[in-house]
Motif scaffolding. Structure first.
Motif, PDB file in Angstrom:
ATOM      1  N   ASN A 311      50.567  37.597  42.220  1.00  0.00           N
ATOM      2  CA  ASN A 311      50.826  37.303  40.814  1.00  0.00           C
ATOM      3  C   ASN A 311      51.852  38.264  40.233  1.00  0.00           C
ATOM      4  O   ASN A 311      52.705  37.873  39.428  1.00  0.00           O
ATOM      5  N   ALA A 315      55.499  37.534  38.675  1.00  0.00           N
ATOM      6  CA  ALA A 315      55.975  38.047  37.380  1.00  0.00           C
ATOM      7  C   ALA A 315      57.328  38.746  37.565  1.00  0.00           C
ATOM      8  O   ALA A 315      58.257  38.551  36.770  1.00  0.00           O
ATOM      9  N   LYS A 389      44.210  41.886  31.233  1.00  0.00           N
ATOM     10  CA  LYS A 389      45.230  40.880  30.942  1.00  0.00           C
ATOM     11  C   LYS A 389      45.967  41.207  29.638  1.00  0.00           C
ATOM     12  O   LYS A 389      47.194  41.144  29.565  1.00  0.00           O
ATOM     13  N   MET A 396      54.187  44.337  27.761  1.00  0.00           N
ATOM     14  CA  MET A 396      55.425  43.560  27.800  1.00  0.00           C
ATOM     15  C   MET A 396      55.905  43.245  26.384  1.00  0.00           C
ATOM     16  O   MET A 396      57.112  43.277  26.097  1.00  0.00           O
ATOM     17  N   PHE A 450      65.414  35.275  26.245  1.00  0.00           N
ATOM     18  CA  PHE A 450      64.250  35.422  27.101  1.00  0.00           C
ATOM     19  C   PHE A 450      63.200  36.324  26.438  1.00  0.00           C
ATOM     20  O   PHE A 450      62.012  36.051  26.473  1.00  0.00           O
ATOM     21  N   ARG A 453      61.255  34.456  23.793  1.00  0.00           N
ATOM     22  CA  ARG A 453      60.358  33.481  24.443  1.00  0.00           C
ATOM     23  C   ARG A 453      59.148  34.193  25.057  1.00  0.00           C
ATOM     24  O   ARG A 453      58.026  33.715  24.999  1.00  0.00           O
ATOM     25  N   LEU A 454      59.452  35.359  25.636  1.00  0.00           N
ATOM     26  CA  LEU A 454      58.380  36.137  26.254  1.00  0.00           C
ATOM     27  C   LEU A 454      57.358  36.576  25.200  1.00  0.00           C
ATOM     28  O   LEU A 454      56.136  36.425  25.367  1.00  0.00           O
ATOM     29  N   GLY A 457      55.445  33.575  23.940  1.00  0.00           N
ATOM     30  CA  GLY A 457      54.538  33.084  24.998  1.00  0.00           C
ATOM     31  C   GLY A 457      53.327  33.972  25.146  1.00  0.00           C
ATOM     32  O   GLY A 457      52.192  33.502  25.260  1.00  0.00           O
ATOM     33  N   ILE A 458      53.593  35.288  25.135  1.00  0.00           N
ATOM     34  CA  ILE A 458      52.490  36.240  25.343  1.00  0.00           C
ATOM     35  C   ILE A 458      51.492  36.168  24.198  1.00  0.00           C
ATOM     36  O   ILE A 458      50.290  36.012  24.398  1.00  0.00           O
ATOM     37  N   GLY A 461      50.669  31.979  23.311  1.00  0.00           N
ATOM     38  CA  GLY A 461      50.117  31.209  24.430  1.00  0.00           C
ATOM     39  C   GLY A 461      49.037  31.954  25.166  1.00  0.00           C
ATOM     40  O   GLY A 461      47.881  31.541  25.217  1.00  0.00           O
ATOM     41  N   GLU A 462      49.457  33.099  25.734  1.00  0.00           N
ATOM     42  CA  GLU A 462      48.552  33.811  26.622  1.00  0.00           C
ATOM     43  C   GLU A 462      47.362  34.411  25.879  1.00  0.00           C
ATOM     44  O   GLU A 462      46.231  34.320  26.329  1.00  0.00           O
ATOM     45  N   ARG A 464      46.653  33.761  22.634  1.00  0.00           N
ATOM     46  CA  ARG A 464      46.344  32.849  21.534  1.00  0.00           C
ATOM     47  C   ARG A 464      46.161  33.616  20.217  1.00  0.00           C
ATOM     48  O   ARG A 464      45.183  33.440  19.486  1.00  0.00           O
ATOM     49  N   GLU A 486      40.061  39.978  23.237  1.00  0.00           N
ATOM     50  CA  GLU A 486      41.017  40.717  24.063  1.00  0.00           C
ATOM     51  C   GLU A 486      40.701  42.208  24.073  1.00  0.00           C
ATOM     52  O   GLU A 486      41.365  42.981  24.736  1.00  0.00           O
TER      53      GLU A 486
ATOM     54  N   ASP B  22      48.694  30.636  33.147  1.00  0.00           N
ATOM     55  CA  ASP B  22      48.229  31.555  32.103  1.00  0.00           C
ATOM     56  C   ASP B  22      49.073  32.815  31.986  1.00  0.00           C
ATOM     57  O   ASP B  22      48.824  33.638  31.111  1.00  0.00           O
ATOM     58  N   GLU B  23      50.039  33.009  32.862  1.00  0.00           N
ATOM     59  CA  GLU B  23      50.893  34.185  32.726  1.00  0.00           C
ATOM     60  C   GLU B  23      52.245  33.782  32.152  1.00  0.00           C
ATOM     61  O   GLU B  23      52.970  32.985  32.743  1.00  0.00           O
ATOM     62  N   THR B  24      52.550  34.368  31.003  1.00  0.00           N
ATOM     63  CA  THR B  24      53.750  33.968  30.269  1.00  0.00           C
ATOM     64  C   THR B  24      55.011  34.052  31.118  1.00  0.00           C
ATOM     65  O   THR B  24      55.816  33.112  31.147  1.00  0.00           O
ATOM     66  N   LEU B  25      55.154  35.186  31.810  1.00  0.00           N
ATOM     67  CA  LEU B  25      56.360  35.366  32.622  1.00  0.00           C
ATOM     68  C   LEU B  25      56.509  34.246  33.641  1.00  0.00           C
ATOM     69  O   LEU B  25      57.585  33.660  33.803  1.00  0.00           O
ATOM     70  N   VAL B  26      55.416  33.949  34.341  1.00  0.00           N
ATOM     71  CA  VAL B  26      55.452  32.928  35.387  1.00  0.00           C
ATOM     72  C   VAL B  26      55.672  31.547  34.758  1.00  0.00           C
ATOM     73  O   VAL B  26      56.431  30.713  35.282  1.00  0.00           O
ATOM     74  N   ILE B  28      57.206  30.821  31.920  1.00  0.00           N
ATOM     75  CA  ILE B  28      58.596  30.671  31.459  1.00  0.00           C
ATOM     76  C   ILE B  28      59.512  30.350  32.628  1.00  0.00           C
ATOM     77  O   ILE B  28      60.389  29.484  32.550  1.00  0.00           O
ATOM     78  N   MET B  46      48.234  27.442  28.544  1.00  0.00           N
ATOM     79  CA  MET B  46      47.868  28.741  29.081  1.00  0.00           C
ATOM     80  C   MET B  46      46.382  29.029  29.073  1.00  0.00           C
ATOM     81  O   MET B  46      45.951  30.051  29.579  1.00  0.00           O
ATOM     82  N   ARG B  47      45.607  28.124  28.485  1.00  0.00           N
ATOM     83  CA  ARG B  47      44.157  28.377  28.445  1.00  0.00           C
ATOM     84  C   ARG B  47      43.394  27.099  28.778  1.00  0.00           C
ATOM     85  O   ARG B  47      43.831  25.993  28.460  1.00  0.00           O
ATOM     86  N   GLU B  50      42.300  24.838  25.892  1.00  0.00           N
ATOM     87  CA  GLU B  50      43.455  24.098  25.373  1.00  0.00           C
ATOM     88  C   GLU B  50      43.727  22.871  26.261  1.00  0.00           C
ATOM     89  O   GLU B  50      43.991  21.773  25.776  1.00  0.00           O
ATOM     90  N   LYS B 112      52.203  31.376  45.132  1.00  0.00           N
ATOM     91  CA  LYS B 112      52.990  32.299  44.317  1.00  0.00           C
ATOM     92  C   LYS B 112      53.370  33.501  45.178  1.00  0.00           C
ATOM     93  O   LYS B 112      52.544  33.962  45.964  1.00  0.00           O
TER      94      LYS B 112
END
Lengths: 492, 136
Positions: A311, A315, A389, A396, A450, A453-454, A457-458, A461-462, A464, A486, B22-26, B28, B46-47, B50, B112
């Protein structure tokens, strides 16, 4: 019920006992005299009123071999409920004062017979003893060719007794060794696998269930359900041994607790008699539960490590390819990639401090901002534990915010600064406020890079969470709100 | 909600791809790879909850690329619903093919870290299929 007219109605057993020509006496469990007959009085040179209620060894003390063997024999009867015979035993007795005093050298044979009480336990021991001193003296006096038949008989009895005791001692030694052996050992007899021996390790394994005298199915029913009795059946039937390695066995504790999973190395071997017929099954083995569990844990850890490495590589791959496609020029791309990898690495450092269970938010932030001028960056907020996580994600996030500040925001000028504050709200959420001042005039970018977006996303998305950027002209600022989930509690 | 109509131009381009990662970097990176290949990304989701909501709402896609492990939980219950409705599925994982057991062992797995070529190769092997609708 006895009817009148039978002999027992009128017979006085006390009188019969007393009249027996051979010496008899009765002891209770404390080895005190309860009854004795006239012949016994005569042979011991003691009256019954001297002996009754008194302990045998108190009346006839003997610290030697004879005393030891007599005691052993009596205890064996109490313990096993079986009759025990002493074919030959030297046992000196004190001569009463009126007969000159001193010790009288005597030789005896004795039979100890258990008498059972109504509860089935041995309540008394009856001893029938014969004084054989004279015969022994004859033998000692006689020269070999003139041995009488009686002394030969006695000699054979003495030899048999010695042999029997030696064998018993040997088998007792072996029994003790087996009893204390670290591996579990049990002996089962017959087709229903009646246990005749189980050592201490066996008892420990089965949570102190006593197997001896009962069948394996009675004591350990789960061994039947799990196929172990079928295996014993087969060994008993075919004589072919069975060897199992790391066999799983689940024991249901008697007190109704959690089932206990164990892993056993063991073997079943057929026991045969002199003619080769199978009479039982010999079980021996080792409890390997700890070793197996350790091994499984290591396999899990290895799989987890592999997963994490893969993983992380994914990344890193994303960082490289995404940075390359968005950076202006090779030098910029190289610097950006290096900085992002360093950011990822620092987060891993903080996490490994707590063995990957949690990381301190304050430490994560401090590490990520350490490359920037301390005089122009201020951070303030409490120590809070982050999940692994969230730790990587926040690292980041902070890195990308700082990178943007260096490239386009307050850190791109000489005087600009960053103020980062965080706190926990009443409902447990984490709120971070990032504020840049003293930089160039800000305008919202028309294309998302980027980095942005990162960040989105983090946070959205990740994690929430909430990400609210504010591209005010006098400086960029943003608010990030993360859910309580978290956070961990160990850094409060 | 979450209805995305797929592009039906052909099997190898213009697919709508449900991305669960679920990993933003991956995520994207996968998004970029798929967009570069001319496909449309639904998500990235990512969840798991969802994803569940999306499946409940009826998500339309030509295929799904599913990360097996999302924040410690596995994607299989949702994968079963998607697969049951006929949606082609490919899994991604850092655990390797061992991450798939039982009924799932027949499903394709992309390990991966993967490259754009790995994704392109899988998509080119995928036969032309009608978009499927899952859920209501």
């Amino acid at each position: 019920m006895l009817t009148s007219g039978t002999a027992t109605d009128t017979l006085d057993f006390q009188a019969v006992f007393d009249a027996l020509p051979s010496p008899h006496m009765l002891l209770d469990r404390e080895l005190c005299y309860v009854a004795l007959n006239a012949a016994y009085e005569a042979v011991t040179m003691r009256r019954r009123d001297e002996l009754l209620g008194r302990n045998l060894f108190e009346m006839f003390p003997n610290e030697g071999e004879g005393g030891r063997r007599l005691r052993q024999s009596l205890e064996l009867v109490l313990e096993t409920g079986d009759t025990d015979t002493l074919a030959y035993i030297p046992y000196d007795i004190p001569r009463p004062a009126e007969l000159g005093g001193g010790m009288d050298k005597r030789y005896w044979t004795a039979v100890h017979t258990p008498i059972f009480g109504s509860d089935g336990q041995v309540s008394h021991i009856m001893q029938n003893t014969v004084d054989v001193t004279e015969m022994v003296n004859i033998r000692q006096a006689a020269s070999l060719p003139f041995r009488s038949g009686e002394t030969q008989l006695l000699e054979r009895a003495r030899e048999a007794e010695q042999q029997h005791r030696a064998l018993l001692a040997e088998s007792t030694d072996f029994r003790r060794l087996f009893q204390l052996a670290p591996g579990f050992i049990a002996v089962f007899s017959g087709e229903d696998h009646l246990c005749t021996f189980a050592n201490d390790a066996c008892l420990r394994l089965l949570g102190d269930r006593n197997l001896v005298g009962r069948t394996v199915l009675e004591v350990v029913p789960e061994s039947g359900e799990q196929g172990f009795v079928a295996l014993m059946d087969k060994v008993y039937r075919t004589g072919e041994p069975f060897h199992g390695e790391e066999m799983r066995f689940v024991l249901q504790p008697l007190n109704g607790g959690e089932p206990k999973e164990m892993f056993l190395d063991f073997s079943y071997d057929a026991i045969r008699d002199h003619d080769g017929a199978i009479t039982g099954v010999f079980v021996q083995g080792m409890d390997r539960t700890q070793a197996v569990k350790t091994q499984k844990r290591q396999q899990l850890l290895l799989a987890e490590l592999n997963h994490r490495v893969k993983n992380t590589l994914a990344a890193v791959q994303s960082i490289v390819s995404q940075t390359l496609r968005s950076a202006k020029g090779q030098d910029q791309a190289r610097m950006d990639i290096e900085a992002r990898l360093a950011a990822l690495s620092k987060a891993h450092n903080v996490l490994s401090l707590q063995e990957w269970t949690s990381a301190d938010l304050r430490e994560v932030i401090r590490q990520e901002l350490s490359v920037h001028d301390r005089g122009r960056v201020s951070i303030s907020g409490p120590s809070l534990g982050l999940t692994p996580k969230a730790s990587i994600a926040v690292a980041m996030l902070i890195h990308e915010l700082a990178t943007n500040a260096v490239k386009y925001g307050s850190l791109s000028t000489e005087e600009g600064r960053i103020d980062l504050e965080w706190s926990r709200t009443k409902n447990g959420q984490l709120t971070l406020k990032w504020r840049e001042t003293g930089g160039p005039t800000v305008r919202e970018p028309d294309r998302k890079g980027f980095g942005t977006r990162l960040i989105e996303g983090i946070v959205r998305g990740e994690l929430r969470g909430v990400y609210e950027p504010d591209y005010a002209a006098d400086g960029f600022s943003c608010t990030v709100v993360l859910d309580e989930n978290e956070l961990t509690d160990d850094n409060e | 909600m979450n209805h995305v109509s797929s592009n039906r131009d052909g099997p190898h381009a213009g697919l709508s791809v449900l991305v669960v990662e679920d990993e933003t970097l991956v995520a994207i990176n996968l998004e970029s790879i798929l967009e570069d290949l001319g496909h449309t990304v639904i998500g990235p989701v990512m969840r798991l909850d969802e994803l569940e909501t999306m499946v409940d709402g009826g998500v339309e896609a030509d295929l799904a690329i599913l990360d097996i492990n999302l924040a410690g939980a596995e994607v299989f219950p949702q994968a079963e619903r998607l697969s049951g409705a006929g949606m082609p599925i490919v899994f991604t994982t850092g655990y390797g093919a061992k991450g798939l057991t039982g009924n799932w062992s027949e499903f394709p797995v992309i390990q991966k870290p993967y490259t754009a070529d790995d994704i392109a190769e899988y998509l080119s092997r995928l036969k032309a299929s009608e978009p499927v609708s899952v859920g209501s």
